[in-house]
Scaffold this motif. Structure first.
Motif, PDB file in Angstrom:
ATOM      1  N   LEU A 302     -15.244   9.522  20.933  1.00 54.34           N
ATOM      2  CA  LEU A 302     -14.594   8.463  20.176  1.00 54.34           C
ATOM      3  C   LEU A 302     -15.659   7.508  19.646  1.00 54.34           C
ATOM      4  O   LEU A 302     -16.503   7.035  20.411  1.00 54.34           O
ATOM      5  CB  LEU A 302     -13.591   7.697  21.045  1.00 54.34           C
ATOM      6  N   ASP A 303     -15.634   7.244  18.360  1.00 55.16           N
ATOM      7  CA  ASP A 303     -16.593   6.347  17.721  1.00 55.16           C
ATOM      8  C   ASP A 303     -15.839   5.254  16.973  1.00 55.16           C
ATOM      9  O   ASP A 303     -14.946   5.551  16.164  1.00 55.16           O
ATOM     10  CB  ASP A 303     -17.493   7.109  16.746  1.00 55.16           C
ATOM     11  N   VAL A 304     -16.212   3.998  17.229  1.00 56.20           N
ATOM     12  CA  VAL A 304     -15.523   2.854  16.638  1.00 56.20           C
ATOM     13  C   VAL A 304     -16.398   2.232  15.553  1.00 56.20           C
ATOM     14  O   VAL A 304     -17.599   2.016  15.751  1.00 56.20           O
ATOM     15  CB  VAL A 304     -15.183   1.795  17.706  1.00 56.20           C
ATOM     16  N   ILE A 305     -15.759   1.929  14.407  1.00 56.22           N
ATOM     17  CA  ILE A 305     -16.426   1.297  13.270  1.00 56.22           C
ATOM     18  C   ILE A 305     -15.696   0.002  12.950  1.00 56.22           C
ATOM     19  O   ILE A 305     -14.463  -0.055  13.005  1.00 56.22           O
ATOM     20  CB  ILE A 305     -16.408   2.233  12.043  1.00 56.22           C
ATOM     21  N   SER A 306     -16.447  -1.055  12.617  1.00 57.64           N
ATOM     22  CA  SER A 306     -15.832  -2.332  12.252  1.00 57.64           C
ATOM     23  C   SER A 306     -15.927  -2.535  10.741  1.00 57.64           C
ATOM     24  O   SER A 306     -16.830  -2.007  10.076  1.00 57.64           O
ATOM     25  CB  SER A 306     -16.514  -3.493  12.979  1.00 57.64           C
ATOM     26  N   ARG A 311     -19.946  -1.216  10.367  1.00 58.06           N
ATOM     27  CA  ARG A 311     -20.946  -1.108  11.432  1.00 58.06           C
ATOM     28  C   ARG A 311     -20.383  -0.320  12.608  1.00 58.06           C
ATOM     29  O   ARG A 311     -19.240  -0.514  13.019  1.00 58.06           O
ATOM     30  CB  ARG A 311     -21.358  -2.509  11.896  1.00 58.06           C
ATOM     31  N   HIS A 312     -21.201   0.585  13.165  1.00 57.67           N
ATOM     32  CA  HIS A 312     -20.802   1.336  14.344  1.00 57.67           C
ATOM     33  C   HIS A 312     -20.935   0.426  15.565  1.00 57.67           C
ATOM     34  O   HIS A 312     -21.982  -0.174  15.809  1.00 57.67           O
ATOM     35  CB  HIS A 312     -21.702   2.563  14.510  1.00 57.67           C
ATOM     36  N   VAL A 313     -19.851   0.289  16.345  1.00 54.26           N
ATOM     37  CA  VAL A 313     -19.869  -0.678  17.444  1.00 54.26           C
ATOM     38  C   VAL A 313     -19.704  -0.049  18.830  1.00 54.26           C
ATOM     39  O   VAL A 313     -20.012  -0.698  19.839  1.00 54.26           O
ATOM     40  CB  VAL A 313     -18.775  -1.750  17.258  1.00 54.26           C
ATOM     41  N   LEU A 314     -19.221   1.209  18.923  1.00 52.86           N
ATOM     42  CA  LEU A 314     -18.956   1.764  20.246  1.00 52.86           C
ATOM     43  C   LEU A 314     -18.782   3.276  20.164  1.00 52.86           C
ATOM     44  O   LEU A 314     -18.229   3.794  19.185  1.00 52.86           O
ATOM     45  CB  LEU A 314     -17.660   1.145  20.814  1.00 52.86           C
ATOM     46  N   SER A 315     -19.268   3.970  21.196  1.00 46.94           N
ATOM     47  CA  SER A 315     -19.033   5.411  21.332  1.00 46.94           C
ATOM     48  C   SER A 315     -18.660   5.720  22.774  1.00 46.94           C
ATOM     49  O   SER A 315     -19.229   5.146  23.714  1.00 46.94           O
ATOM     50  CB  SER A 315     -20.272   6.220  20.951  1.00 46.94           C
ATOM     51  N   ILE A 316     -17.687   6.617  22.947  1.00 45.44           N
ATOM     52  CA  ILE A 316     -17.314   7.138  24.266  1.00 45.44           C
ATOM     53  C   ILE A 316     -17.354   8.657  24.161  1.00 45.44           C
ATOM     54  O   ILE A 316     -16.816   9.238  23.204  1.00 45.44           O
ATOM     55  CB  ILE A 316     -15.896   6.673  24.682  1.00 45.44           C
ATOM     56  N   TYR A 317     -17.967   9.304  25.149  1.00 43.43           N
ATOM     57  CA  TYR A 317     -18.267  10.723  25.003  1.00 43.43           C
ATOM     58  C   TYR A 317     -17.471  11.608  25.959  1.00 43.43           C
ATOM     59  O   TYR A 317     -17.123  11.209  27.070  1.00 43.43           O
ATOM     60  CB  TYR A 317     -19.769  10.960  25.233  1.00 43.43           C
ATOM     61  N   ARG A 318     -17.188  12.824  25.474  1.00 41.15           N
ATOM     62  CA  ARG A 318     -16.640  13.941  26.256  1.00 41.15           C
ATOM     63  C   ARG A 318     -15.375  13.546  27.035  1.00 41.15           C
ATOM     64  O   ARG A 318     -15.298  13.688  28.255  1.00 41.15           O
ATOM     65  CB  ARG A 318     -17.697  14.509  27.202  1.00 41.15           C
ATOM     66  N   LEU A 319     -14.393  13.084  26.319  1.00 40.11           N
ATOM     67  CA  LEU A 319     -13.115  12.743  26.929  1.00 40.11           C
ATOM     68  C   LEU A 319     -12.144  13.925  26.812  1.00 40.11           C
ATOM     69  O   LEU A 319     -12.042  14.536  25.748  1.00 40.11           O
ATOM     70  CB  LEU A 319     -12.497  11.520  26.241  1.00 40.11           C
ATOM     71  N   PRO A 320     -11.417  14.261  27.883  1.00 38.72           N
ATOM     72  CA  PRO A 320     -10.429  15.348  27.814  1.00 38.72           C
ATOM     73  C   PRO A 320      -9.142  14.835  27.168  1.00 38.72           C
ATOM     74  O   PRO A 320      -8.297  14.220  27.817  1.00 38.72           O
ATOM     75  CB  PRO A 320     -10.215  15.708  29.288  1.00 38.72           C
ATOM     76  N   LEU A 321      -9.000  15.087  25.878  1.00 44.69           N
ATOM     77  CA  LEU A 321      -7.867  14.575  25.127  1.00 44.69           C
ATOM     78  C   LEU A 321      -7.100  15.718  24.471  1.00 44.69           C
ATOM     79  O   LEU A 321      -7.606  16.842  24.356  1.00 44.69           O
ATOM     80  CB  LEU A 321      -8.330  13.592  24.039  1.00 44.69           C
ATOM     81  N   SER A 362     -11.815  -2.145  24.881  1.00 48.47           N
ATOM     82  CA  SER A 362     -12.110  -3.269  24.007  1.00 48.47           C
ATOM     83  C   SER A 362     -13.288  -2.918  23.109  1.00 48.47           C
ATOM     84  O   SER A 362     -14.357  -2.530  23.595  1.00 48.47           O
ATOM     85  CB  SER A 362     -12.449  -4.524  24.818  1.00 48.47           C
ATOM     86  N   ALA A 363     -13.093  -3.051  21.805  1.00 48.29           N
ATOM     87  CA  ALA A 363     -14.184  -2.779  20.872  1.00 48.29           C
ATOM     88  C   ALA A 363     -15.249  -3.863  20.926  1.00 48.29           C
ATOM     89  O   ALA A 363     -16.385  -3.643  20.495  1.00 48.29           O
ATOM     90  CB  ALA A 363     -13.635  -2.659  19.450  1.00 48.29           C
ATOM     91  N   LEU A 364     -14.916  -5.047  21.465  1.00 51.12           N
ATOM     92  CA  LEU A 364     -15.886  -6.138  21.557  1.00 51.12           C
ATOM     93  C   LEU A 364     -16.688  -6.096  22.842  1.00 51.12           C
ATOM     94  O   LEU A 364     -17.914  -6.117  22.836  1.00 51.12           O
ATOM     95  CB  LEU A 364     -15.159  -7.489  21.437  1.00 51.12           C
ATOM     96  N   THR A 365     -15.999  -6.019  23.985  1.00 56.41           N
ATOM     97  CA  THR A 365     -16.686  -6.061  25.279  1.00 56.41           C
ATOM     98  C   THR A 365     -17.027  -4.685  25.811  1.00 56.41           C
ATOM     99  O   THR A 365     -17.807  -4.554  26.760  1.00 56.41           O
ATOM    100  CB  THR A 365     -15.800  -6.766  26.312  1.00 56.41           C
ATOM    101  N   HIS A 366     -16.427  -3.633  25.230  1.00 57.99           N
ATOM    102  CA  HIS A 366     -16.610  -2.245  25.656  1.00 57.99           C
ATOM    103  C   HIS A 366     -16.002  -1.963  27.027  1.00 57.99           C
ATOM    104  O   HIS A 366     -16.284  -0.929  27.640  1.00 57.99           O
ATOM    105  CB  HIS A 366     -18.088  -1.842  25.660  1.00 57.99           C
ATOM    106  N   ARG A 367     -15.189  -2.871  27.514  1.00 53.77           N
ATOM    107  CA  ARG A 367     -14.548  -2.674  28.809  1.00 53.77           C
ATOM    108  C   ARG A 367     -13.465  -1.595  28.693  1.00 53.77           C
ATOM    109  O   ARG A 367     -12.700  -1.571  27.732  1.00 53.77           O
ATOM    110  CB  ARG A 367     -13.929  -3.982  29.300  1.00 53.77           C
ATOM    111  N   ILE A 368     -13.400  -0.718  29.697  1.00 55.73           N
ATOM    112  CA  ILE A 368     -12.383   0.343  29.745  1.00 55.73           C
ATOM    113  C   ILE A 368     -11.595   0.178  31.047  1.00 55.73           C
ATOM    114  O   ILE A 368     -12.176   0.085  32.125  1.00 55.73           O
ATOM    115  CB  ILE A 368     -13.031   1.738  29.712  1.00 55.73           C
TER     116      ILE A 368
END
Length: 796
Positions: A302-306, A311-321, A362-368
């Motif tokens: 998952l890659d987040v763009i603002s 601007r690229h702000v966050l990436s999360i890798y290899r999630l079973p979705l 959160s796209a700002l704090t990156h908290r999951i």
């Protein structure tokens, strides 16, 4: 094009007299067979249709697909686009507008040789953006509501993925930056439409860090057990995760005033793009691989763009979705949710944690953090049925036919306690992922599991009390789920209503669910004919269990007379749910209209096939024949069916079961196997140009092992080895370009029957994909004419 000209009757039928959707009516009917050309040339909502209501709640924008303009196979082929770059499932579509107050309806894009789809309103409601291939390639277009003018926004070529039901997939024009720009998928620079089409399932190579289509006539496939990544490669190429290479596109912003294009992501194969409700963020969902312990469990990044900076702000890798569960943005926040899971429960990976849980990011704090603590069903199974509360405090789910609510602040999920006797099918939403809420109640689509009556209900989310219902002997049409849309102010709900003798039309109902009106007559030609009525039939199996099915009676049915009866079946399905679907099929009016049989004196029976043994894909273990014989005996006992004139048919897995049944009984006088197979061994070795053999994992799971460990089961579960016992004449139908259940399956069944000197006819449709449910107009005409002639020859 006489059929096309009749569509303009819609404008004349501006407002149909108000009536209850529980008693759909039509003018006097013609008591003659429904012409094949009328049935397959009709208008229908395309698969994965999207509806959009203007912000003022006045105008419903939607796509309608005209059967006569479907010129290429719709799905199930390696190349998923038409020659002009249109996703095949929306070819032949126009954008239609219906005024929800007056019922006035018009075709916005009436132009014979173009496809138009994916209408999306700007936040002001002044403009409607959509995709169109008018001019020979796909571009984004705008309709100015005030001036009634249509213009092309940019010369940049759009390259969207196959249109999906939920707007969260993002393969639509997304308004961003205060309606000044559109976020759209574009054809990558230097890539032709033809190459982008072939890339999806073609032979590809790695070049300069990118996956590219290989322009070579020599394809080399290597398996090296010693390679470091061998396990990951096998996982991707022996399960559904490697079914395709993905859709190759760039993501770009287009200025709607100047047409200036700014590409922000290049050469991506993202399968979904979700845009936040405030249009400040987008999250891209891209397949990275497959789980080693479950080849059909896909892994995604998952890659987040603002915006507007892109601007690229966050990436999360290899999630079973699951592809059926793209991320969704929490309203009024900078956070999005994703749910772990797989297409089916049997495909779950244990390597990546618990399946079916939802996490908020959160796209700002990156908290999951997880927001679904507590006991609940697996929320990650295909397909998505969720909606946010407009204030973002609750996330609603439909699971196990009930409503579940996640309290986002507490991170706990609970089932909404109700006293409903009906099953909940879906949550009614507005133009986004937000539930339609009115006075602390949400709106849902219901179906009674016993009577199959469907409709709408409003349910208090605090107490679980049912506030109001609107339910009748009709269905809310759409595929793969009910087509509904709520006005932004929740003052009204638009929905597609149908019953066994009336095709889809658009209705609107007020917030109280007390006043419903029919707004359209989408198919005036279809409304001219007299159709067979449908009823439920239940019967008891030898083990004492009860099964049921829906029967469509001949249009000239007279009690006491017996009729030739065609059994249409599909393993692991509940076809009785189709009782109130026009023509007996949930997929639309074009491909599965069994009134073509009913208006010619046939009864058509659609039974449930949900017993356990069938779910394991084994139709040769004895239980299947007990089920079949008890069903046929019941049809005879009703006085409807002639015991000497039974036919049977099915497509795909239903084609397999058709062949399996006629190797074990002589009770059928005719059969049609559409895109079926007869050998588990042959399916095991199906091979795609990209090197994928995605039936390997599925077949091993169904048979219980490999051909080297369970050869006796492969043989026992393959009707091919019992074809010598067939006495039923069979028509075998196959698309030459089918990507799955490939042409070789039909070849080997026919070759064996011919060697055994059995009565069989084999029809191959050039350029078509998987089953008649995807055929182009001319081939669909031929199929239905041929099928009717086949049954007339053997059953009349």
């Amino acid at each position: 094009m006489i059929l096309r000209s009749t569509s303009h009757l819609l404008a004349a039928a501006a407002l149909i007299v108000s009536q209850s959707a529980g008693s759909l009516t039509k003018p006097s009917s013609l008591d003659i067979p429904l012409p094949v050309a009328v049935a397959v040339g009709a208008w229908q909502f395309p698969m994965f249709a999207t509806w959009a209501i203007s912000p003022d709640g006045r105008i419903l924008a939607y796509s309608l697909q005209e059967g006569t303009r479907i010129r290429e196979s719709v799905f199930g082929v390696p190349d998923p686009y038409t020659r002009t770059g249109v996703p095949r499932n929306v070819q032949g579509c126009d954008i239609w507008l219906t005024d929800l107050h007056t019922g006035r309806t018009k075709n916005l894009t009436a132009q014979l040789d173009s496809s138009n789809w994916a209408p999306v309103w700007s936040s002001s409601g002044r403009d409607l953006a959509f995709f169109s291939d008018r001019g020979g390639s796909v571009h984004v277009w705008l309709w100015d509501r005030k001036s009634d003018h249509i213009r092309r926004v940019s010369s940049a070529i759009i390259h969207p993925d196959m249109v999906q039901k939920d707007a969260a997939y993002g393969m639509i024009p997304n308004w961003v930056d205060d309606d000044r720009k559109l976020l759209v998928p574009l054809l990558p620079q230097g890539v032709t439409v033809a190459d982008a089409d072939r890339f999806v399932s073609g032979y590809v190579v790695q070049h300069d860090g990118h996956t590219e289509l290989a322009h070579t006539t020599i394809h080399v496939y290597v398996n090296d057990p010693k390679a470091v990544n061998n396990g990951a490669t096998l996982a991707r190429l022996q399960g559904y995760g490697g079914y395709s290479n993905g859709n190759l596109f760039d993501y770009a912003l287009i200025d709607v005033s100047s047409g200036v294009v700014t590409r922000i992501v290049s050469h991506t194969t993202a399968v979904a793009v979700a845009v936040s409700d405030d249009r400040r963020y987008a999250v891209l969902m891209t397949q990275e691989g497959s789980a080693r312990d479950a080849h059909d469990q896909s892994l995604y990044d998952l890659d987040v763009i603002s915006f507007p900076s892109a601007r690229h702000v966050l990436s999360i890798y290899r999630l079973p979705l699951s592809i059926g569960w793209p991320p969704s943005w929490q309203p009024r926040t900078d956070s999005f949710a994703y749910t772990t899971g797989a297409i089916y429960a049997s495909l779950r990976s244990r390597e990546y944690g618990q399946s079916g849980q939802t996490y908020l990011v959160s796209a700002l704090t990156h908290r999951i953090r997880m927001i679904t603590a507590g006991n609940h069903p697996d929320f990650g199974l295909y397909m998505k049925s969720t909606a946010w509360s407009p204030d973002g405090r609750r996330l609603y789910y439909v699971a196990n036919n009930r409503i579940w609510i996640a309290d986002v602040a507490q991170g706990i999920v609970n089932r909404l306690p109700t006293h409903l006797s009906q099953d909940v099918l879906a949550i009614v939403t507005s133009n986004s992922d937000q539930a339609a809420e009115h006075r602390d109640a949400i709106y849902v689509v219901l179906r009674d599991p016993q009577t199959k009556r469907e409709g709408l209900a409003s349910i208090d989310v605090g107490a679980g009390a049912v506030v109001a219902t609107h339910i009748g002997d009709w269905a809310i049409g759409g595929y793969p789920g009910p087509l509904t849309a709520a006005a932004p102010d929740e003052s009204s709900i638009a929905y597609a209503a149908e019953d066994a003798t009336h095709p889809w039309d658009i209705w609107v109902i007020d917030a109280s669910l007390q006043h419903a009106r029919q707004l359209t007559v989408l198919n005036p030609l279809l409304d001219r004919y007299r159709y067979g009525r449908a009823r439920l039939i239940s019967w008891r199996l030898p083990d004492g269990s009860i099964d049921q099915g829906a029967i469509i009676l001949p249009s000239d049915y007279i009690a006491g007379l017996r009729y030739p009866t065609i059994v249409y079946q599909y393993p692991a399905s509940s076809k009785s749910n189709n009782l109130n679907d026009f023509g007996g099929d949930e997929g639309g009016v074009i491909w599965g209209n069994f009134q073509l049989y009913a208006t010619r004196g046939y009864a058509v029976f659609l039974p449930d096939m949900t017993w356990k043994e069938q779910a394991e894909a084994d139709l040769t273990n004895g239980h299947a024949m007990l089920w079949l014989n008890s069903m046929l005996d019941k049809l005879i006992a009703t006085g409807i069916s002639d015991p000497q004139r039974f036919g049977i048919e099915g497509f795909s897995h239903g084609g397999y079961s058709t062949i399996a049944f006629i190797t074990q009984t002589h009770r059928f006088r005719a059969a049609i196997a559409d895109s079926g197979f007869s050998s588990e061994l042959s399916m095991y070795t199906e091979f795609s140009p990209n090197g994928n053999a995605f039936y390997v994992n599925e077949t091993e799971r169904g048979v219980g092992g490999t051909p080297w460990t369970r050869l006796h089961r492969f043989v026992a579960m393959s009707p091919f080895f019992k074809l010598d016992s067939v006495t039923t004449p069979i028509l075998i139908v196959q698309g030459s370009d089918a990507q799955y259940v490939q042409e070789k399956e039909g070849d080997e069944t026919f070759v064996a029957l011919r060697r055994l000197n059995k009565e069989a006819t084999y029809v191959i449709y050039e350029g078509e994909g998987h089953s008649r449910w995807s055929f182009s107009y001319l081939h669909e005409l031929d199929y239905w004419t041929r099928a009717i002639d086949w049954y007339d020859k053997y059953l009349k």
